[in-house]
Design a protein around this motif. Sequence first.
Motif, PDB file in Angstrom:
ATOM      1  N   GLY A  10       0.782  -1.230   0.000  1.00 41.77           N
ATOM      2  CA  GLY A  10       0.000   0.000   0.000  1.00 41.77           C
ATOM      3  C   GLY A  10       0.808   1.272   0.000  1.00 41.77           C
ATOM      4  N   LEU A  11       2.131   1.180  -0.173  1.00 39.28           N
ATOM      5  CA  LEU A  11       2.977   2.371  -0.160  1.00 39.28           C
ATOM      6  C   LEU A  11       3.793   2.455  -1.441  1.00 39.28           C
ATOM      7  N   ASP A  12       3.715   3.601  -2.092  1.00 35.55           N
ATOM      8  CA  ASP A  12       4.527   3.856  -3.280  1.00 35.55           C
ATOM      9  C   ASP A  12       5.699   4.778  -2.979  1.00 35.55           C
ATOM     10  N   ALA A  13       5.520   5.668  -2.016  1.00 34.02           N
ATOM     11  CA  ALA A  13       6.546   6.663  -1.703  1.00 34.02           C
ATOM     12  C   ALA A  13       6.670   6.828  -0.193  1.00 34.02           C
ATOM     13  N   VAL A  36      12.786   4.661  -0.116  1.00 34.73           N
ATOM     14  CA  VAL A  36      12.796   5.718   0.910  1.00 34.73           C
ATOM     15  C   VAL A  36      13.721   6.855   0.503  1.00 34.73           C
ATOM     16  N   GLN A  37      13.229   8.076   0.636  1.00 36.07           N
ATOM     17  CA  GLN A  37      14.014   9.271   0.365  1.00 36.07           C
ATOM     18  C   GLN A  37      14.309  10.002   1.675  1.00 36.07           C
ATOM     19  N   ILE A  90       7.861  12.368   8.683  1.00 36.81           N
ATOM     20  CA  ILE A  90       7.686  11.231   7.789  1.00 36.81           C
ATOM     21  C   ILE A  90       6.441  11.449   6.942  1.00 36.81           C
ATOM     22  N   GLU A  91       6.575  11.224   5.648  1.00 36.20           N
ATOM     23  CA  GLU A  91       5.453  11.266   4.730  1.00 36.20           C
ATOM     24  C   GLU A  91       5.450   9.965   3.936  1.00 36.20           C
ATOM     25  N   ALA A  92       4.307   9.310   3.889  1.00 36.48           N
ATOM     26  CA  ALA A  92       4.180   8.068   3.132  1.00 36.48           C
ATOM     27  C   ALA A  92       2.851   8.089   2.393  1.00 36.48           C
ATOM     28  N   SER A  93       2.861   7.554   1.179  1.00 38.15           N
ATOM     29  CA  SER A  93       1.625   7.568   0.396  1.00 38.15           C
ATOM     30  C   SER A  93       1.598   6.390  -0.567  1.00 38.15           C
ATOM     31  N   GLY A  94       0.401   6.045  -0.968  1.00 33.62           N
ATOM     32  CA  GLY A  94       0.196   4.942  -1.899  1.00 33.62           C
ATOM     33  C   GLY A  94      -1.256   4.512  -1.872  1.00 33.62           C
TER      34      GLY A  94
END
Length: 281
Positions: free
Chosen positions: A136-139, A219-220, A236-240
Motif C-alpha cells: 500500500g505504499l509507493d513513496a 525511501v528518500q 515522515i510522509e508516506a503515500s500509496g
Amino acid sequence: MPTRVLLLGFGAIGRQLTGLLQPEVSSGRWALQAVVRDVAAHQSRGSLGVELHGSDGWGELVREADLVVECAGVSAARDLGPDVIAVGRDLVLTSVGALAYPDTRAKLLQGPGRLHVTPGAIGGFDLLGAAGEADGLDAVRIRTRKMAASLVQPWMAVDEADALRALQPGDEAVTVFSGGPADAIAKFPGNVNVAVALAWATRGRGDSATALERSLERVQVELVADPDAELSSHDIEASGPAGRFQMRFESAPSTENPRTSGLTAISLAHTLRRVAKSAPV
C-alpha cells in the motif's frame, strides 16, 4: 537464574538503557554485562552495576549470553553483529544503519540467530508496516532536522564544516543531504539510523533481505541543519494505495549525551523487554 543480557558498548545509549532496566536488574531477573574498549575509563565514570569486560574474549561472552544488545555505533554493528548471529544468539540492533550495507545485511539476516530491529527516535511502524505488507505504499520520505554542529563530519571540507558551526539562531536552515538511506548512513552514520529503520518497517512481505533492498531504494532522506532547532525532529510522509500519512516526532536529547536522542534508549528498552519474553532463554 537471571536472564544474561550482554551489551556491545556502554556509551550514552548503554548507560541510559541500564537506568531504564533497573526494575529487571534490581529484582534479580536480569544480569547486565558490557563489552567495552577501555574498562578502566568506564569504571571511572561508574559501572552502574554492569559487569564490564574488555574486547578480548568477547566471543565467549556472546556464547554465554541469553540476549545480545548492540549499542556501539554502525561500525561496531558491522564488525560484531554478524558474529553474534552466526553463533545463534538473538541480537537487538540499535545502529540500524548497518543494514544499509549489503554484505552486513546478508550476514545479519541469514541466521541462525534472530535479528531484532529497534525503531529508535521514530514510531508509527505498526501502521506503516501494515501498509507496506499490503503493498500500500509507493513513496516514503523522511526529513530530519538537527542542530547544525551535530552534523559536522570528518570528511567535510574545512569551509563546509566551519559554515555549519557558524550558523546562528535566525539563520536560514541548510540541507546537508538529500538522497537514499544507504548514502545517508555512509556520510552521516550517527544521524540517520532512523531512515534505515523506516525502510525496514515498510519493507513489506517476502525475503527480508530482498524486501529491504527494494525499500532502501524507495525511501528518500533529507537531512537539514537547523540553527533554530532545540530538539531533533523527524517528519515522515508516506503515500500509496493505502492512503496518505504524515507523522512528526521531536525527541529530547539523552541525559548522558546531548548529541544522542533520549528516545533511542527508551525504544531499545521497550524492544528488549518484548524480545526477552519470546527468546529461548
